[in-house]
Design an enzyme around this catalytic site. Structure first.
Site, short mmCIF file in Angstrom:
data_model
loop_
_atom_site.label_atom_id
_atom_site.label_comp_id
_atom_site.label_asym_id
_atom_site.label_seq_id
_atom_site.Cartn_x
_atom_site.Cartn_y
_atom_site.Cartn_z
N SER A 31 1.36 -1.61 -0.06
CA SER A 31 -0.05 -0.13 -0.17
C SER A 31 0.90 1.53 -0.24
O SER A 31 0.27 2.60 -0.62
CB SER A 31 -1.17 0.03 1.42
N ASP A 82 -1.38 -9.31 8.87
CA ASP A 82 -0.29 -9.18 8.88
C ASP A 82 0.26 -10.11 8.72
O ASP A 82 0.44 -11.30 9.28
CB ASP A 82 -0.11 -8.55 10.43
N VAL A 83 1.73 -10.10 7.93
CA VAL A 83 2.34 -10.80 7.70
C VAL A 83 3.32 -11.27 8.66
O VAL A 83 3.77 -12.48 8.23
CB VAL A 83 3.47 -10.63 6.53
N ASN A 110 7.66 -7.46 0.25
CA ASN A 110 7.96 -6.36 0.21
C ASN A 110 8.00 -5.91 1.34
O ASN A 110 9.04 -5.58 2.09
CB ASN A 110 7.58 -5.74 -0.74
N SER A 125 18.18 -5.54 1.10
CA SER A 125 18.46 -4.19 1.73
C SER A 125 19.61 -4.05 2.00
O SER A 125 21.01 -5.21 2.10
CB SER A 125 17.97 -3.75 3.21
N SER A 169 21.19 -2.81 4.03
CA SER A 169 21.57 -3.57 5.31
C SER A 169 22.64 -4.08 4.89
O SER A 169 22.08 -5.23 6.72
CB SER A 169 20.38 -2.50 6.05
N GLN A 196 20.44 -0.05 13.67
CA GLN A 196 19.84 -1.02 13.04
C GLN A 196 20.02 -2.80 13.50
O GLN A 196 19.79 -3.26 12.91
CB GLN A 196 20.14 -0.69 11.49
N TYR A 200 17.19 -4.81 12.60
CA TYR A 200 17.17 -4.91 11.35
C TYR A 200 18.13 -5.35 10.07
O TYR A 200 17.27 -6.42 9.46
CB TYR A 200 16.20 -3.22 11.25
N LYS A 255 17.53 -8.28 7.29
CA LYS A 255 18.10 -8.02 5.45
C LYS A 255 18.91 -9.34 5.14
O LYS A 255 18.17 -9.72 3.93
CB LYS A 255 18.01 -6.68 5.18
N THR A 284 19.85 3.33 0.29
CA THR A 284 18.27 4.65 1.62
C THR A 284 17.41 5.20 0.40
O THR A 284 17.47 6.07 -0.39
CB THR A 284 19.11 6.05 1.62
#
Length: 254
Positions: free
Chosen positions: A15, A64-65, A91, A144, A146, A154, A157, A161, A189
């Protein structure tokens, strides 16, 4: 020539941001597209409207995944609405920036549940549908930059990734015999909701832009072309690959 003519695509986190851009571009390239989302209903409806304006079928599925039951449900809805699943784009992701030493367990676990566990179960459900259909398919995961470099705020996070990137490499081996290709894109980014607050600092934004050889931060639409390419028959011999889409940031060490 439309690169995805006659294909169907499902996109998680569709979305806003990269998912939205990929869904709309896929429709422009001839695909019927279903999106998963968890946030704003109006934003999801707007994406479906753009898909339909391109002359393609579209639908939105709210879930919610991080809830593993959402994966088979989304894929089943895709088959019911579109008839089949040819392309799957994993994604959906979050990055609530936080320092390492006092990282709340809840923040770490939630990031893992959405970014890595959610990707695993969604990709698994899509792959099972593709195998059942026959005829192969394409899976693209949004990893990413990342996955390759660190980030002070991160630490929860970047491992997710790296995991998504690794998932695509292993899935490429597991699914190659079924004609299913699995690849990842590694955005640099990109100006999306995930980092809007972090980039509100004008000085930080200028510093980041100065490190990028192309001289700007990315836009979600910058990922749409690479995702469509990897999903298309132009990439029919590409699997287990990772495509950096970062304006050259990773290679700029000076």
């Amino acid at each position: 020539m439309m690169l995805l003519h006659g294909k169907t695509m499902l996109v998680t986190g569709g979305s806003t941001g990269i998912g939205r851009a990929a869904a709309i571009e896929a429709a422009r390239q001839g695909a019927d597209v279903g999106i998963n989302y968890v946030g704003d209903d109006a934003a999801a409806d707007a994406v479906v409207a753009e898909i339909q304006a391109a002359g393609r079928k579209g639908f939105a599925f709210k879930a919610d995944v991080a809830d593993r039951a959402s994966a088979p449900a989304f894929v089943a809805r895709g088959v019911a609405e579109l008839g089949k699943v040819d392309i799957f784009v994993s994604n959906a992701g979050i990055c609530p920036f936080h320092a390492f030493l006092d990282m709340p367990a809840e923040t770490f676990e939630r990031t893992m549940d959405v970014n890595l566990h959610g990707a695993f179960y969604m990709v698994q459900a899509a792959a099972n549908q593709m195998v059942a259909q026959g005829g192969g398919g394409a899976i693209v995961a949004v990893s990413s930059i990342s996955a390759l470099v660190g980030g002070e705020f991160q630490t929860h996070y970047t491992p997710t990734k790296a995991g998504v990137h690794s998932l695509m490499q292993s899935a490429a081996i597991a699914l190659g015999r079924h004609g299913i290709r699995c690849n990842s894109v590694l955005p640099g980014t990109i100006l999306t909701e995930i980092n809007r607050d972090d980039l509100a600092d004008a000085d930080k934004r200028r510093r980041m832009e100065a490190r990028i050889p192309l001289g700007r931060l990315g836009q979600p639409e910058d990922l749409a072309g690479p995702i469509v390419f990897l999903a298309s028959d132009l990439a029919r011999y590409v699997t287990g690959a990772a495509l950096l889409v970062d304006g050259g940031a990773f290679v700029n060490l000076q």
